[in-house]
Design an enzyme around this catalytic site. Structure first.
Site, short mmCIF file in Angstrom:
data_model
loop_
_atom_site.label_atom_id
_atom_site.label_comp_id
_atom_site.label_asym_id
_atom_site.label_seq_id
_atom_site.Cartn_x
_atom_site.Cartn_y
_atom_site.Cartn_z
N LEU A 81 0.89 -1.16 0.00
CA LEU A 81 0.00 0.00 0.00
C LEU A 81 0.92 1.21 0.00
O LEU A 81 1.90 1.24 0.74
CB LEU A 81 -0.90 0.02 1.24
N ASP A 82 0.62 2.20 -0.83
CA ASP A 82 1.53 3.34 -0.90
C ASP A 82 1.48 4.19 0.36
O ASP A 82 0.66 3.96 1.26
CB ASP A 82 1.29 4.17 -2.17
N LEU A 83 2.36 5.17 0.43
CA LEU A 83 2.55 5.97 1.64
C LEU A 83 1.25 6.51 2.21
O LEU A 83 1.00 6.42 3.41
CB LEU A 83 3.50 7.13 1.32
#
Length: 235
Positions: A81-83
Site C-alpha cells: 500500500l503506498d505511503l
C-alpha cells in the site's frame, strides 16, 4: 557456505549444492542443526497512512516494520500500500505463500473505499468498468460503485484484481478525479472488518488452510492470542 565446508548432511561435509534431501536427513551448518522451516502463517494488519511498505526507506521515512509489535516474528508484506494509503495489508512469514497470494493468476478481488474530490456521477466511472488505458498501459475492468456525496467529496467502492502500482489513484486521475483518501477493506476472502488502525491479528489455521488449500494442520502454525490492539513501539 557449502564451498567453505560449513554444511554437513548426516554428519558428512558436502562440497556441492546439487543434493536432494528429505525431512529425515540431518543438516548442520557450523555444527549446528538447521531448523525446519516454520509453518506458514498469515496476519491481518491495519496499515495507517504515512508509513511506507518497505523494510528500509532511503528517505528515512517510517515503515510499517517500525509500527509492528516486537513479539511478531520476521514477516513480509503481501503486495504493498503506498505511503498515503491505509487499510488491510496481509503479512506472512512464508515467502512461497507471499508469492502465491501476489500472483495475478490468483485473481483475488481487492476492495477499496475511496474518497474523491468533486461531484462524480455513476456515468463518470464507465471507462473504468470497461477497462482503461493509461500511458500505453491497459488496466483490467474495475468494479466501481458510487456510494454517496459528502460535501465537496464523494465516496466510492472500487474492486480490482491486478494490484498495479497506484492503480486506483491513476485510474481516477484518468477520468478527472483526485483521490484524497484510500482505504483497502478486503483482499480476497480476508476482511479489514473492525480491526483498529495499527492493530495486528493472526488468521486462524483452519481458515488459512481452507482459503489457501494447505494440506493439513501441520502446515499451519497454532495461532497466537488474538491481538486486535497492542502497545506501539516507542519512537
Amino acid at each position: 557456505m557449502i564451498e567453505a565446508g560449513r554444511v554437513a548432511v548426516n554428519g558428512k561435509v558436502i562440497d556441492r549444492a546439487a543434493l536432494n534431501v528429505t525431512d529425515k536427513d540431518r543438516i548442520t551448518v557450523d555444527g549446528r542443526d538447521l531448523k525446519a522451516p516454520e509453518p506458514p502463517r498469515l496476519w491481518l494488519y491495519h496499515k495507517p497512512a504515512g508509513l511506507v511498505t518497505t523494510t528500509r526507506d532511503e528517505q528515512g521515512r517510517q515503515t510499517i516494520f517500525d509500527d509492528l509489535p516486537d513479539d511478531l516474528p520476521r514477516v513480509m508484506s503481501v503486495g504493498r500500500l503506498d505511503l498515503n494509503s491505509e487499510g488491510l495489508l496481509l503479512l506472512t512469514n512464508d515467502g512461497e505463500l507471499k508469492r502465491k497470494l501476489e500472483l495475478p493468476s490468483t485473481g483475488w478481488l481487492r476492495k477499496y473505499r475511496v474518497r474523491i474530490k468533486g461531484r462524480p456521477t455513476d456515468a463518470t466511472f464507465a471507462p473504468l468498468r470497461q477497462g482503461i488505458e493509461i500511458d500505453g498501459e491497459k488496466f483490467q475492468p474495475m468494479s466501481v460503485t458510487l456510494d454517496r456525496q459528502q460535501g465537496a467529496n464523494a465516496w466510492a467502492t472500487v474492486g480490482i484484481r491486478e494490484g498495479r502500482n497506484r492503480e486506483v489513484r491513476r485510474a481516477m486521475e484518468a477520468v478527472g478525479l483526485s483521490v484524497n483518501r484510500l482505504i483497502r477493506v478486503s483482499y480476497g476472502p480476508f476482511q479489514l472488518g473492525n480491526l483498529k488502525t495499527g492493530a495486528v491479528e493472526e488468521i486462524r489455521p483452519r481458515i488459512l488452510r481452507d482459503q489457501l488449500g494447505l494440506k493439513d494442520e501441520k502446515e499451519a502454525a497454532k495461532p497466537g492470542k488474538p491481538r486486535p490492539q497492542r502497545t506501539r513501539r516507542k519512537r
